[in-house]
Design a protein around this motif. Structure first.
Motif: not given
Length: 235
Positions: A58-86
């Protein structure tokens, strides 16, 4: 200003991380080669899968507001190929209703399709802003899990009209229709909904697997330098 210490390079496996920023800036980089800045109204949806290493600063700002959520992957996808989506601010559909604004990050809201539908886990992710005195209703699937996190304001949620203050998360047992009311102040919250996996969970820090053995294996691979399995899908 302690938040500017951020989250230096660290691993993930077996989950998806969703970083949503309402206000502020976060610099990020990962082992796929992605670098950039998450800005106000933007989202980073990252599938760790078989393993990824990244940092969020995080960069210094007048206001920082947000959150991070973790979604658990099902067993069949635990070792799926990593992927980034912005996801940029412009890619998030906005639905305006009387006294209410709904940003559709994932899934669907009424007939509006969200910015992403998810590759492995199908979840609904809404950012809801309500004016003082407004009310809002959402048709839901009772078979799914639903929770909210309140950014600010005071609101009343669910069939039991549970009062919720700022920076509180609430998991609901609810009927076919989920309701929210903002009787006194403007309110903003996120709502997440999805089908429970009903699988064993073995959680250790930034890694979530289905067994203690798989969890131990991941940490052993970190020590050996064999944690990263494949190049993954770069944005």
């Amino acid at each position: 200003e302690d938040y500017t210490a951020g989250f230096p390079w660290h691993p993930h496996r077996g989950i998806e991380t969703i970083t949503y920023l309402v206000e502020g800036e976060i610099e990020h980089g990962d082992s796929l080669g992605n670098t950039g800045v998450i800005g106000s109204g933007e989202c980073q949806w990252m599938r760790a899968g078989s393993g990824i290493v990244h940092q969020e600063m995080p960069q210094a700002a007048q206001r920082m507001l947000g959150l991070q959520i973790w979604l658990n992957l099902p067993a069949k996808d635990k070792m799926a190929t990593p992927k980034y989506n912005g996801i940029t601010k412009e890619e998030v559909p906005v639905v305006n209703e009387p006294g209410v604004e709904v940003r559709v990050l994932a899934g669907h809201y009424k007939d509006v399709k969200g910015a992403t539908q998810g590759d492995n886990v199908k979840a609904t992710y809404l950012d809801v802003t309500m004016e003082a005195g407004a009310s809002w209703h959402l048709e839901t699937d009772p078979g799914q899990t639903l929770f909210i996190y309140a950014f600010y304001g005071e609101a009343i949620f669910g069939k039991d009209e549970q009062p919720t203050a700022s920076r509180q998360a609430v998991l609901f047992d609810y009927a076919q229709t989920f309701s929210a009311k903002a009787p006194k102040t403007a309110t903003r919250f996120v709502l997440l909904m999805g089908s429970p996996l009903k699988e064993p969970i073995a959680w250790g820090g930034p890694i979530v697997m289905n067994s203690k053995e798989a969890l131990n294996e991941a940490f052993q691979e970190l020590e050996k330098g064999t944690f990263i399995k494949e190049a993954g899908v770069k944005a």
